[in-house]
Design a protein around this motif. Structure first.
Motif, mmCIF file in Angstrom:
data_model
loop_
_atom_site.group_PDB
_atom_site.id
_atom_site.type_symbol
_atom_site.label_atom_id
_atom_site.label_comp_id
_atom_site.label_asym_id
_atom_site.label_seq_id
_atom_site.Cartn_x
_atom_site.Cartn_y
_atom_site.Cartn_z
ATOM 1 N N LEU A 40 -11.799 5.180 -12.687
ATOM 2 C CA LEU A 40 -10.384 4.878 -12.926
ATOM 3 C C LEU A 40 -10.217 3.553 -13.669
ATOM 4 C CD1 LEU A 40 -8.940 5.794 -9.399
ATOM 5 C CD2 LEU A 40 -8.804 7.175 -11.492
ATOM 6 N N HIS A 42 -8.721 0.734 -16.253
ATOM 7 C CA HIS A 42 -7.359 0.408 -16.660
ATOM 8 C C HIS A 42 -7.405 -0.569 -17.822
ATOM 9 C CE1 HIS A 42 -8.244 -3.060 -14.129
ATOM 10 N NE2 HIS A 42 -7.277 -3.692 -14.752
ATOM 11 N N GLN A 46 -1.793 -2.722 -17.441
ATOM 12 C CA GLN A 46 -1.673 -1.534 -16.609
ATOM 13 C C GLN A 46 -2.024 -1.860 -15.161
ATOM 14 O OE1 GLN A 46 -4.435 1.139 -18.507
ATOM 15 N NE2 GLN A 46 -2.835 2.023 -19.810
ATOM 16 N N PRO A 48 -4.026 -1.776 -11.975
ATOM 17 C CA PRO A 48 -5.441 -1.496 -11.681
ATOM 18 C C PRO A 48 -5.548 -0.479 -10.537
ATOM 19 C CG PRO A 48 -4.968 -3.866 -11.672
ATOM 20 C CD PRO A 48 -3.668 -3.147 -11.652
ATOM 21 N N TRP A 49 -5.422 0.793 -10.880
ATOM 22 C CA TRP A 49 -5.362 1.847 -9.867
ATOM 23 C C TRP A 49 -6.618 1.925 -9.012
ATOM 24 C CZ3 TRP A 49 -0.777 3.354 -8.685
ATOM 25 C CH2 TRP A 49 0.221 3.375 -9.646
ATOM 26 N N GLU A 100 -6.833 -9.738 -10.746
ATOM 27 C CA GLU A 100 -6.080 -8.785 -11.581
ATOM 28 C C GLU A 100 -4.594 -9.142 -11.624
ATOM 29 O OE1 GLU A 100 -9.121 -5.047 -10.766
ATOM 30 O OE2 GLU A 100 -7.366 -5.337 -9.477
ATOM 31 N N TYR A 116 2.208 -4.077 -8.652
ATOM 32 C CA TYR A 116 0.851 -3.948 -8.115
ATOM 33 C C TYR A 116 0.739 -4.608 -6.742
ATOM 34 C CZ TYR A 116 -4.281 -4.695 -8.102
ATOM 35 O OH TYR A 116 -5.619 -4.750 -7.788
#
Length: 142
Positions: A40, A42, A46, A48-49, A100, A116
């Protein structure tokens, strides 16, 4: 007053079984987190999934662990250090969350950074509660 930190008594060697179980668990958790990061990725700006996913699932697992093992005696003495300190310590990562978030803010993605942080903490709290509830339901007892 705080409880003393468990460890070897002065002059005694550390428990190698305990150290080994934490180290093996930490290696497993860290490798798993690394794999999720690869799966996953990123880009700049975006969410950070991968980090969000490991932290929320780690919170759920910690709730489950607490309800299943910590609240009820009888598990092998190395299970909790292996899973709680080792696997979940290697799986979850506050430092990546912090870095992040700072990077998102520095890149002028403040709204994404706030989203997030909010998602991580709110989902993490609900995940712990769900894990505790499931752990207590799955293993009823005192």
């Amino acid at each position: 007053m705080t409880a003393p930190v468990p460890g070897p008594a002065p002059g005694r060697a550390p428990d190698l079984g305990l150290l080994g179980s934490v180290a093996l668990g930490g290696a497993a958790g860290s490798l798993g987190r690394w794999g999720v990061g690869l799966a996953l990725p990123h880009g700049a700006g975006q969410v950070p999934w991968a980090t969000l996913l490991v932290n929320v699932t780690g919170a759920f697992a910690m709730g489950l662990l607490v309800a299943s093992l910590v609240d009820r005696p009888g598990a092998h003495r190395l299970v909790r250090p292996f899973l709680g300190v080792g696997v979940l310590g290697g799986w979850t990562t506050f430092s990546a969350l912090a870095v992040e978030t700072v990077e998102l803010g520095a890149g002028r993605h403040v709204q994404v950074a706030l989203l997030y942080l909010t998602l991580t903490f709110v989902a993490g709290l609900f995940a712990v509660a769900a894990g505790v509830r499931l752990g207590r339901t799955a293993r009823p007892g005192p």
